[in-house]
Design a protein around this motif. Structure first.
Motif, PDB file in Angstrom:
ATOM      1  N   ALA A 255       1.049  -1.189  -0.265  1.00  0.00           N
ATOM      2  CA  ALA A 255      -0.143  -0.014  -0.225  1.00  0.00           C
ATOM      3  C   ALA A 255       0.991   1.328   0.005  1.00  0.00           C
ATOM      4  O   ALA A 255       0.513   2.324  -0.520  1.00  0.00           O
ATOM      5  CB  ALA A 255      -0.913   0.077   1.145  1.00  0.00           C
ATOM      6  N   TYR A 256       2.127   1.051   0.503  1.00  0.00           N
ATOM      7  CA  TYR A 256       3.020   2.223   0.543  1.00  0.00           C
ATOM      8  C   TYR A 256       3.754   2.355  -0.866  1.00  0.00           C
ATOM      9  O   TYR A 256       3.744   1.222  -1.535  1.00  0.00           O
ATOM     10  CB  TYR A 256       4.152   2.346   1.558  1.00  0.00           C
ATOM     11  N   ALA A 257       4.315   3.529  -1.134  1.00  0.00           N
ATOM     12  CA  ALA A 257       4.931   3.643  -2.581  1.00  0.00           C
ATOM     13  C   ALA A 257       6.456   3.696  -2.105  1.00  0.00           C
ATOM     14  O   ALA A 257       7.025   4.506  -1.501  1.00  0.00           O
ATOM     15  CB  ALA A 257       4.587   4.723  -3.211  1.00  0.00           C
ATOM     16  N   VAL A 258       7.503   2.603  -2.518  1.00  0.00           N
ATOM     17  CA  VAL A 258       8.795   2.775  -2.269  1.00  0.00           C
ATOM     18  C   VAL A 258       9.597   4.009  -2.636  1.00  0.00           C
ATOM     19  O   VAL A 258      10.576   4.309  -2.168  1.00  0.00           O
ATOM     20  CB  VAL A 258       9.449   1.055  -2.421  1.00  0.00           C
ATOM     21  N   LYS A 259       9.012   4.435  -3.815  1.00  0.00           N
ATOM     22  CA  LYS A 259       9.892   5.690  -4.380  1.00  0.00           C
ATOM     23  C   LYS A 259       9.542   6.836  -3.897  1.00  0.00           C
ATOM     24  O   LYS A 259      10.096   7.908  -3.842  1.00  0.00           O
ATOM     25  CB  LYS A 259       9.405   5.682  -5.740  1.00  0.00           C
ATOM     26  N   ASP A 260       8.270   6.884  -2.903  1.00  0.00           N
ATOM     27  CA  ASP A 260       7.870   8.144  -2.485  1.00  0.00           C
ATOM     28  C   ASP A 260       8.806   8.470  -1.208  1.00  0.00           C
ATOM     29  O   ASP A 260       8.792   7.482  -0.152  1.00  0.00           O
ATOM     30  CB  ASP A 260       6.432   8.132  -2.146  1.00  0.00           C
ATOM     31  N   ARG A 261       9.331   9.866  -1.179  1.00  0.00           N
ATOM     32  CA  ARG A 261      10.198   9.881   0.086  1.00  0.00           C
ATOM     33  C   ARG A 261       9.197  10.721   1.043  1.00  0.00           C
ATOM     34  O   ARG A 261       9.723  10.730   2.312  1.00  0.00           O
ATOM     35  CB  ARG A 261      11.509  10.669  -0.374  1.00  0.00           C
ATOM     36  N   THR A 262       8.257  11.306   0.694  1.00  0.00           N
ATOM     37  CA  THR A 262       7.520  12.128   1.881  1.00  0.00           C
ATOM     38  C   THR A 262       5.827  11.762   1.062  1.00  0.00           C
ATOM     39  O   THR A 262       5.654  11.361   0.071  1.00  0.00           O
ATOM     40  CB  THR A 262       7.635  13.684   2.049  1.00  0.00           C
ATOM     41  N   GLY A 263       5.293  12.217   1.936  1.00  0.00           N
ATOM     42  CA  GLY A 263       3.727  12.321   1.402  1.00  0.00           C
ATOM     43  C   GLY A 263       2.948  11.087   2.104  1.00  0.00           C
ATOM     44  O   GLY A 263       3.526  10.182   2.627  1.00  0.00           O
ATOM     45  N   PRO A 264       1.852  11.069   1.858  1.00  0.00           N
ATOM     46  CA  PRO A 264       0.499  10.150   2.467  1.00  0.00           C
ATOM     47  C   PRO A 264       1.148   8.494   2.076  1.00  0.00           C
ATOM     48  O   PRO A 264       0.868   7.797   2.843  1.00  0.00           O
ATOM     49  CB  PRO A 264      -0.580  10.261   2.057  1.00  0.00           C
ATOM     50  N   ARG A 265       1.932   8.283   1.015  1.00  0.00           N
ATOM     51  CA  ARG A 265       2.155   6.908   0.767  1.00  0.00           C
ATOM     52  C   ARG A 265       3.533   6.589   0.914  1.00  0.00           C
ATOM     53  O   ARG A 265       4.102   5.505   0.504  1.00  0.00           O
ATOM     54  CB  ARG A 265       1.670   6.431  -0.690  1.00  0.00           C
ATOM     55  N   ALA A 266       4.323   7.508   1.458  1.00  0.00           N
ATOM     56  CA  ALA A 266       5.777   7.373   1.381  1.00  0.00           C
ATOM     57  C   ALA A 266       6.038   6.227   2.285  1.00  0.00           C
ATOM     58  O   ALA A 266       5.443   5.943   3.553  1.00  0.00           O
ATOM     59  CB  ALA A 266       6.512   8.587   2.331  1.00  0.00           C
ATOM     60  N   CYS A 267       7.027   5.087   1.775  1.00  0.00           N
ATOM     61  CA  CYS A 267       7.394   4.075   2.497  1.00  0.00           C
ATOM     62  C   CYS A 267       7.973   4.569   3.690  1.00  0.00           C
ATOM     63  O   CYS A 267       8.944   5.289   3.894  1.00  0.00           O
ATOM     64  CB  CYS A 267       8.403   3.336   1.553  1.00  0.00           C
ATOM     65  N   PRO A 268       7.382   3.750   4.968  1.00  0.00           N
ATOM     66  CA  PRO A 268       7.823   4.029   6.174  1.00  0.00           C
ATOM     67  C   PRO A 268       9.357   3.905   6.488  1.00  0.00           C
ATOM     68  O   PRO A 268      10.148   4.607   7.204  1.00  0.00           O
ATOM     69  CB  PRO A 268       7.190   3.248   7.132  1.00  0.00           C
ATOM     70  N   PHE A 269      10.014   3.024   5.607  1.00  0.00           N
ATOM     71  CA  PHE A 269      11.576   2.781   5.817  1.00  0.00           C
ATOM     72  C   PHE A 269      12.083   4.018   5.435  1.00  0.00           C
ATOM     73  O   PHE A 269      13.248   4.319   5.865  1.00  0.00           O
ATOM     74  CB  PHE A 269      11.976   1.480   4.937  1.00  0.00           C
ATOM     75  N   ASN A 270      11.672   4.549   4.494  1.00  0.00           N
ATOM     76  CA  ASN A 270      12.357   5.954   3.631  1.00  0.00           C
ATOM     77  C   ASN A 270      12.376   6.860   4.844  1.00  0.00           C
ATOM     78  O   ASN A 270      13.296   7.708   4.805  1.00  0.00           O
ATOM     79  CB  ASN A 270      11.633   6.289   2.446  1.00  0.00           C
ATOM     80  N   LEU A 271      11.206   7.211   5.411  1.00  0.00           N
ATOM     81  CA  LEU A 271      10.982   8.210   6.436  1.00  0.00           C
ATOM     82  C   LEU A 271      11.769   7.902   7.577  1.00  0.00           C
ATOM     83  O   LEU A 271      12.821   8.531   8.057  1.00  0.00           O
ATOM     84  CB  LEU A 271       9.822   8.389   7.024  1.00  0.00           C
ATOM     85  N   LEU A 272      11.935   6.583   8.141  1.00  0.00           N
ATOM     86  CA  LEU A 272      12.725   6.607   9.314  1.00  0.00           C
ATOM     87  C   LEU A 272      13.987   6.273   9.141  1.00  0.00           C
ATOM     88  O   LEU A 272      14.999   6.238  10.207  1.00  0.00           O
ATOM     89  CB  LEU A 272      12.021   5.122   9.887  1.00  0.00           C
ATOM     90  N   TYR A 273      14.479   6.011   8.106  1.00  0.00           N
ATOM     91  CA  TYR A 273      15.861   5.766   7.703  1.00  0.00           C
ATOM     92  C   TYR A 273      16.501   7.206   7.949  1.00  0.00           C
ATOM     93  O   TYR A 273      17.444   7.010   8.753  1.00  0.00           O
ATOM     94  CB  TYR A 273      16.130   5.374   6.537  1.00  0.00           C
ATOM     95  N   TRP A 274      16.098   8.314   7.143  1.00  0.00           N
ATOM     96  CA  TRP A 274      16.700   9.556   7.675  1.00  0.00           C
ATOM     97  C   TRP A 274      16.445  10.033   9.013  1.00  0.00           C
ATOM     98  O   TRP A 274      17.286  10.693   9.654  1.00  0.00           O
ATOM     99  CB  TRP A 274      16.270  10.341   6.487  1.00  0.00           C
ATOM    100  N   HIS A 275      15.143   9.764   9.718  1.00  0.00           N
ATOM    101  CA  HIS A 275      15.155   9.944  11.130  1.00  0.00           C
ATOM    102  C   HIS A 275      16.051   9.351  11.781  1.00  0.00           C
ATOM    103  O   HIS A 275      16.748   9.979  12.834  1.00  0.00           O
ATOM    104  CB  HIS A 275      13.754   9.588  11.472  1.00  0.00           C
ATOM    105  N   PHE A 276      16.438   7.981  11.717  1.00  0.00           N
ATOM    106  CA  PHE A 276      17.518   7.685  12.649  1.00  0.00           C
ATOM    107  C   PHE A 276      19.038   8.135  12.295  1.00  0.00           C
ATOM    108  O   PHE A 276      19.657   8.563  13.582  1.00  0.00           O
ATOM    109  CB  PHE A 276      17.325   6.054  12.116  1.00  0.00           C
ATOM    110  N   LEU A 277      19.254   8.292  11.215  1.00  0.00           N
ATOM    111  CA  LEU A 277      20.599   9.063  11.007  1.00  0.00           C
ATOM    112  C   LEU A 277      20.515  10.444  11.421  1.00  0.00           C
ATOM    113  O   LEU A 277      21.722  10.657  12.177  1.00  0.00           O
ATOM    114  CB  LEU A 277      20.812   8.974   9.238  1.00  0.00           C
TER     115      LEU A 277
END
Ligand code: FAD
Ligand code: SF4
Length: 508
Positions: A438-460
């Motif tokens: 249901a998420y979009a792996v290419k989306d870096r932000t927005g309602p369908r952004a893959c959570p791994f994309n968001l959390l990866y930068w948050h972690f760093l």
């Protein structure tokens, strides 16, 4: 004078040191199915069933070899609640004043045995290829304990895949050839499945009745439960799957939980197979031209390298290792790990497979469930308890360094030089999960952004002080710093919102 010879559920090896020390005519072997061992964490029902079934068959094997065995079944009202209670009961019955035990691979159990009002003599567990003392000598004075150096030492010491003092094929490591994605293949060989015999079926009924609330499906159950079956599973793997093992080692497919993996960890960890016999058999497949070197080297490295290395780390680090929390993570394990539905296709598949099979392969454990827990800041002790509970092969000596060290980077970098974190791109490259998400792996932000994309930068971002000077992570920080400020703020804000929902127990 009778002595008690303790044989635990993961010590089912004919040449166990405690059995070698026993006098079959005078001593009594004690084996006990006790509630405490089934519940100190909520083990997967298949794991409990495997251990009980394998213990019952091994006890019979010992009797056939002439040992006297006192075997306590879980459903016998006389059976005590713990291993210690059972040893005291047998000591009282026989007048025994000493217990001989092969050193357990679990600090909790070592402490319990040491606390008994009955002397317990521990013998080394010499089923490993690198004795704990030798590992400690190797580790002494080293700033970093890197698996690769240990592995090369083990290759030299054992002569496995060596030719005239040099590594076979001129390289120690063929990993560069082993990082390919895989495609669904209806002709891919399946692992061997063992149909439960009457004895295993009785154990399944018992487990069903006694552990009804433990996470995981009990049936179908197809694991090898004695040495003869484990040898058949080994033969089958060597013949059918080893040639593809290297190519498919890191790949993940939604409809193929096993790919070309061996499914031999539970047999090795219970002692039904020895690590050296498995490695030698794999080496023979290469020497006789039936499997390529990249596959055989990759497979042998997992056992001669990783398996021995994590055991050395566990023995060296002591019981406090299980409380390591180098990154100060404190969040509770999200309910999705226990089956709460999630829209994240990768996590949903890995957890469903774990529930149904008590199995996930290494990359699923490391780069899906482990990666997500690390990015989400989960308390490593809770992550450790989960992995110790849910996998068929989970024993503290092997699970804890893999979870606390390799996967959660909680041991202050003892085991790894950098944390295993990734954005969705890695999962997309190595699997087919993202296509059905249901998420979009290419989306870096927005309602369908893959959570791994968001959390990866948050972690760093939140661990910048700890990692920005790590030479293996400098590039990641450069990429982050090159992004426009409004974009970075948006990523962090959306990551915070996601974590808020996740940690409130809302479905994500
Ligand atoms: C977070 C995490 C937790 C893990 N917990 C366990 C555990 O509790 N018990 C366990 O046996 N393995 C554990 N592993 C390692 C690995 O995932 C399993 O050994 C492997 O998936 C077992 O499946 P297989 O037999 O099909 O392995 P294959 O991929 O076919 O590998 C062959 C053999 O190599 C050995 N091996 C491979 N990787 C490792 C490793 N990292 N450490 C030790 N041995 C290894 C196993 O004996 C395995 O049977 C864990 C890995 C991670 C990342
Ligand atoms: S899009 Fe993200 S959450 Fe979905 S499967 Fe891919 S990596 Fe997992």
């Amino acid at each position: 004078m009778t002595r008690l010879i303790l044989v635990l559920g993961d010590q089912l090896s004919d040449d166990l040191s405690a059995l070698r020390a026993a006098d079959p005519a005078a001593d009594l072997v004690v084996m006990a199915e006790v509630m405490e061992e089934g519940t100190y964490v909520p083990h997967h029902p298949q794991k409990i069933a495997l251990i009980l079934a394998a213990m019952r068959k091994f006890a019979r094997r010992l009797q056939e070899r002439g040992f006297r065995v006192a075997y306590s079944q879980l459903d016998d009202p006389e059976t005590g609640p713990s291993i210690g209670a059972e040893l005291l009961r047998r000591a009282e019955e026989t007048g025994a004043r000493e217990v001989i035990a092969t050193r357990p691979g679990d600090w909790r159990l070592i402490a319990a045995l040491e606390a008994l009002p009955l002397p317990v003599r521990f013998l080394p567990d010499d089923r490993f290829l690198c004795p704990a003392e030798e590992f400690a000598r190797w580790a002494e004075g080293r700033k970093q304990l890197r698996m690769e150096w240990f592995y090369r030492e083990m290759r030299r010491r054992t002569g496995l895949l060596m030719e005239g003092g040099e590594p076979a094929g001129g390289k120690w490591n063929f990993d560069a050839e082993n990082r390919k994605p895989a495609a669904p293949d209806l002709l891919r060989p399946r692992p061997l499945r063992f149909e439960p015999d009457a004895e295993v079926r009785a154990v399944l009924d018992l487990v069903e009745a006694r552990f009804p609330r433990h996470f995981g499906r009990l049936r179908p159950f197809h694991w090898p439960t004695d040495r003869a079956e484990a040898l058949l599973a080994l033969d089958h793997f060597l013949r059918e799957s080893l040639p593809r093992f290297g190519d498919e080692q890191d790949a993940m497919l939604a409809d193929d939980p096993f790919l070309s993996h061996a499914l031999l960890s539970s047999s090795m960890n219970l002692g039904l197979l020895g690590p050296m016999e498995v490695c030698r058999r794999a080496e023979t497949e290469w020497r006789e031209g039936r499997a390529p070197l990249n596959a055989v080297e990759g497979f042998i490295r997992q056992i001669l390298g990783w398996r021995e290395y994590v055991r050395g780390i566990w023995a060296l680090s002591g019981p406090d290792y299980m409380r390591s929390n180098g990154l100060g993570h404190s969040a509770a394990l999200p309910p999705l790990y226990w089956g709460q539905p999630t829209q994240m296709a990768c996590l949903s598949a890995a957890v469903a497979q774990t529930r149904d099979l008590a199995y996930a392969h290494h990359i699923q454990r490391l780069m899906v469930t482990g990666n997500f827990a690390l990015l989400a800041g989960v308390d490593p002790a809770e992550v450790h308890e989960w992995y110790l509970s849910v996998y068929i092969d989970a024993l503290e000596w092997v699970e804890a360094p893999n979870t606390i060290g390799m996967s959660q980077f909680a041991d202050h970098g003892l085991l790894g030089s950098k944390p295993y974190v990734s954005s969705g791109a890695y999962i997309d490259r190595m699997s087919d999960y993202c296509r059905g998400c249901a998420y979009a792996v290419k989306d870096r932000t927005g309602p369908r952004a893959c959570p791994f994309n968001l959390l990866y930068w948050h972690f760093l971002d939140r661990h910048r002080a700890r990692f920005e000077r790590n030479p293996r992570m400098v590039q990641m920080y450069r990429t982050w710093d090159r992004m426009e400020e409004p974009h970075r703020t948006r990523v962090l804000t959306e990551a915070e919102a996601f974590l808020g929902r996740l940690h409130a127990g809302e479905p994500v």
